[in-house]
Write a protein that holds these residues in place. Structure first.
Motif, PDB file in Angstrom:
ATOM      1  N   LEU A  54      14.222 -13.316   4.250  1.00 42.93           N
ATOM      2  CA  LEU A  54      12.976 -12.820   3.648  1.00 42.93           C
ATOM      3  C   LEU A  54      12.346 -11.733   4.510  1.00 42.93           C
ATOM      4  N   LEU A  55      12.308 -11.975   5.813  1.00 46.44           N
ATOM      5  CA  LEU A  55      11.702 -10.997   6.715  1.00 46.44           C
ATOM      6  C   LEU A  55      12.483  -9.692   6.697  1.00 46.44           C
ATOM      7  N   ALA A  56      13.815  -9.780   6.754  1.00 45.10           N
ATOM      8  CA  ALA A  56      14.634  -8.569   6.728  1.00 45.10           C
ATOM      9  C   ALA A  56      14.483  -7.837   5.401  1.00 45.10           C
ATOM     10  N   GLY A  57      14.448  -8.584   4.290  1.00 45.54           N
ATOM     11  CA  GLY A  57      14.314  -7.945   2.988  1.00 45.54           C
ATOM     12  C   GLY A  57      12.982  -7.248   2.803  1.00 45.54           C
ATOM     13  N   VAL A  58      11.895  -7.900   3.213  1.00 48.51           N
ATOM     14  CA  VAL A  58      10.569  -7.294   3.063  1.00 48.51           C
ATOM     15  C   VAL A  58      10.455  -6.040   3.912  1.00 48.51           C
ATOM     16  N   LEU A  59      10.932  -6.101   5.159  1.00 46.14           N
ATOM     17  CA  LEU A  59      10.846  -4.941   6.034  1.00 46.14           C
ATOM     18  C   LEU A  59      11.726  -3.795   5.554  1.00 46.14           C
ATOM     19  N   PHE A  62      12.776  -3.248   2.175  1.00 47.76           N
ATOM     20  CA  PHE A  62      12.548  -2.761   0.813  1.00 47.76           C
ATOM     21  C   PHE A  62      11.079  -2.578   0.455  1.00 47.76           C
ATOM     22  N   ALA A  63      10.155  -3.188   1.210  1.00 46.47           N
ATOM     23  CA  ALA A  63       8.751  -3.150   0.789  1.00 46.47           C
ATOM     24  C   ALA A  63       8.194  -1.733   0.745  1.00 46.47           C
ATOM     25  N   ALA A  64       8.648  -0.873   1.669  1.00 43.16           N
ATOM     26  CA  ALA A  64       8.145   0.494   1.711  1.00 43.16           C
ATOM     27  C   ALA A  64       8.873   1.431   0.757  1.00 43.16           C
ATOM     28  N   THR A  65       9.870   0.925   0.036  1.00 53.46           N
ATOM     29  CA  THR A  65      10.622   1.749  -0.904  1.00 53.46           C
ATOM     30  C   THR A  65      10.117   1.509  -2.334  1.00 53.46           C
ATOM     31  N   ASP A  66      10.818   2.123  -3.292  1.00 53.10           N
ATOM     32  CA  ASP A  66      10.431   1.948  -4.690  1.00 53.10           C
ATOM     33  C   ASP A  66      10.661   0.516  -5.169  1.00 53.10           C
ATOM     34  N   ALA A  67      11.547  -0.222  -4.482  1.00 53.96           N
ATOM     35  CA  ALA A  67      11.810  -1.606  -4.890  1.00 53.96           C
ATOM     36  C   ALA A  67      10.600  -2.493  -4.699  1.00 53.96           C
ATOM     37  N   GLY A  68       9.798  -2.188  -3.678  1.00 53.89           N
ATOM     38  CA  GLY A  68       8.570  -2.952  -3.450  1.00 53.89           C
ATOM     39  C   GLY A  68       8.828  -4.360  -2.935  1.00 53.89           C
ATOM     40  N   TRP A  69       7.786  -5.184  -3.055  1.00 56.62           N
ATOM     41  CA  TRP A  69       7.844  -6.551  -2.550  1.00 56.62           C
ATOM     42  C   TRP A  69       8.681  -7.473  -3.436  1.00 56.62           C
ATOM     43  N   ALA A  70       8.681  -7.207  -4.710  1.00 51.80           N
ATOM     44  CA  ALA A  70       9.278  -8.164  -5.638  1.00 51.80           C
ATOM     45  C   ALA A  70      10.788  -8.281  -5.453  1.00 51.80           C
ATOM     46  N   TYR A  71      11.456  -7.150  -5.236  1.00 52.83           N
ATOM     47  CA  TYR A  71      12.922  -7.186  -5.193  1.00 52.83           C
ATOM     48  C   TYR A  71      13.466  -8.091  -4.082  1.00 52.83           C
ATOM     49  N   PRO A  72      13.031  -7.932  -2.804  1.00 51.20           N
ATOM     50  CA  PRO A  72      13.599  -8.808  -1.766  1.00 51.20           C
ATOM     51  C   PRO A  72      13.268 -10.274  -1.995  1.00 51.20           C
ATOM     52  N   LEU A  73      12.066 -10.555  -2.524  1.00 49.85           N
ATOM     53  CA  LEU A  73      11.702 -11.945  -2.776  1.00 49.85           C
ATOM     54  C   LEU A  73      12.591 -12.556  -3.854  1.00 49.85           C
ATOM     55  N   ILE A  74      12.820 -11.800  -4.928  1.00 52.69           N
ATOM     56  CA  ILE A  74      13.667 -12.307  -6.009  1.00 52.69           C
ATOM     57  C   ILE A  74      15.118 -12.426  -5.551  1.00 52.69           C
ATOM     58  N   GLN A 111       6.212  -1.692  11.057  1.00 49.83           N
ATOM     59  CA  GLN A 111       5.888  -1.751   9.634  1.00 49.83           C
ATOM     60  C   GLN A 111       4.875  -2.826   9.271  1.00 49.83           C
ATOM     61  N   LEU A 112       4.751  -3.863  10.099  1.00 54.95           N
ATOM     62  CA  LEU A 112       3.860  -4.961   9.733  1.00 54.95           C
ATOM     63  C   LEU A 112       2.424  -4.510   9.514  1.00 54.95           C
ATOM     64  N   PRO A 113       1.846  -3.662  10.380  1.00 59.05           N
ATOM     65  CA  PRO A 113       0.463  -3.221  10.102  1.00 59.05           C
ATOM     66  C   PRO A 113       0.315  -2.541   8.747  1.00 59.05           C
ATOM     67  N   ASP A 114       1.256  -1.658   8.398  1.00 60.07           N
ATOM     68  CA  ASP A 114       1.168  -0.972   7.111  1.00 60.07           C
ATOM     69  C   ASP A 114       1.347  -1.946   5.943  1.00 60.07           C
ATOM     70  N   LEU A 115       2.265  -2.905   6.096  1.00 60.95           N
ATOM     71  CA  LEU A 115       2.469  -3.887   5.039  1.00 60.95           C
ATOM     72  C   LEU A 115       1.233  -4.744   4.838  1.00 60.95           C
TER      73      LEU A 115
END
Length: 359
Positions: free
Chosen positions: A261-266, A268-280, A94-98
């Motif tokens: 943070l790493l687990a949350g971004v990987l 949720f980032a590709a879902t509708d929650a996006g980047w903001a949700y795991p960070l918050i 997922q890192l390349p796509d992110l």
């Protein structure tokens, strides 16, 4: 309270003590297993005494305590397995796509600032994917080698895992005779003061260790529940790992924060929650946890008995980490607490001496 007069202590005793410390320092790599064994024996000794009070033989009581330590270590390893086994493949895929998504958002702004950026993300994304596939095992192995092993190798860690419990067994079995012999080596004029010093150290270190263990257990439950409520699939292993890792101040919390943070971004980032949700979510869970630990749990349960300024804590961690690597971080605060008590006693002895008073 009897105080040690500097005039009553011969320069020979100070010279011998300095030489012994110098030899120990020069052979720190050999001394470390014995020091860890003494620390482990000291921590487990109250439990051994309690088991002996229940009519268990001394050897069996010591063996059960060491088995408990082995089980705790195994639990920590088991907790790391799902974290590594799930995060590494997710990171690789997922890192390349992110990063491409981040590049897509930032590229127009960078161009507007006059910076040169690639026209297409496809080329460097494929290169990054190939780079991750080829070098992630090397990088993860090097990171584990440098952080955990501290300059040695896996065989060294495995050897310590066998040697330290074995040494601790003998130390606990002969604790009374070893302490009596150590006391007999002290000059007669030192023994009363040394007994008082050891009682103070034992009282403070006992309260510190019991309080720290309780803080770790409470935080392990809190972080696991907090991340689970936030919907993290790795809530239990990351939460328990973070709670137990707080025994390494700042570094343990920081490592748990990065993993969350790493687990949350990987996840949720590709879902509708996006980047903001795991960070918050991670910010709220870990921010509240740090506040509760710093202002409620540690002052009340540990009582800040070490008496170190936060700058002193950071300095102690840096020094012991430089001297002994990862293992130095584990024993930094207990050893610093011991040195602080001894330094305070030494300062009191100096200020009460005839040399200081000018007699």
């Amino acid at each position: 309270m009897n105080q040690i007069s500097l005039s009553s202590v011969g320069w020979q005793s100070w010279l011998i003590g300095a030489l012994v410390l110098a030899l120990l320092w020069l052979h720190a790599a050999i001394v470390v297993p014995f020091a860890l064994a003494v620390v482990l024996a000291y921590v487990l000794r109250p439990m051994v005494i309690r088991l002996q009070a229940w009519r268990l033989p001394q050897g069996l009581a010591i063996g059960l305590c060491l088995l408990l330590v082995a089980l705790v270590a195994a639990v920590l390893v088991v907790l790391l397995v799902p974290i590594v086994s799930e995060l590494v493949p997710m990171l690789r895929s997922q890192l390349p796509d992110l990063l491409a998504q981040v590049w897509t958002d930032l590229a127009p702004r960078l161009k507007a600032m006059g910076l040169q950026v690639p026209d297409s993300a496809d080329e460097w994304r494929s290169q990054l994917t190939r780079l991750l596939q080829e070098h992630v095992p090397q990088w993860s192995g090097a990171l584990w080698h440098s952080v955990v092993v501290g300059g040695g190798n896996v065989l060294t860690v495995m050897g310590l895992g066998i040697l330290v419990p074995m040494l601790a067994f003998y130390v606990m079995a002969d604790w009374a005779s070893l302490t009596a012999r150590a006391r007999a080596l002290l000059p007669q004029t030192w023994r009363t003061s040394s007994d008082e010093l050891l009682r103070e150290i034992d009282d403070i270190m006992g309260q510190y260790l019991r309080g720290q263990l309780l803080v770790m257990l409470i935080l392990a439950v809190y972080y696991s529940v907090g991340l689970a409520v936030a919907g993290f699939s790795l809530a239990l292993p990351i939460g328990v790992f973070t709670g137990l890792a707080v025994c390494i101040p700042y570094i343990g919390f920081g490592l748990g924060l990065v993993l969350a943070l790493l687990a949350g971004v990987l996840q949720f980032a590709a879902t509708d929650a996006g980047w903001a949700y795991p960070l918050i979510a991670v910010g709220l869970v870990y921010g509240i946890g740090q506040f509760v630990e710093s202002f409620l749990l540690t002052p009340r349960l540990v009582g800040e008995r070490i008496g170190l300024h936060p700058l002193g804590v950071i300095l102690a961690l840096m020094l012991f980490g430089q001297w002994l690597g990862f293992w130095g971080l584990l024993i930094a605060l207990p050893c610093t607490a011991l040195l602080t008590i001894m330094g305070r006693r030494g300062l009191q002895a100096w200020q009460g001496s005839r040399l200081y008073l000018g007699d």
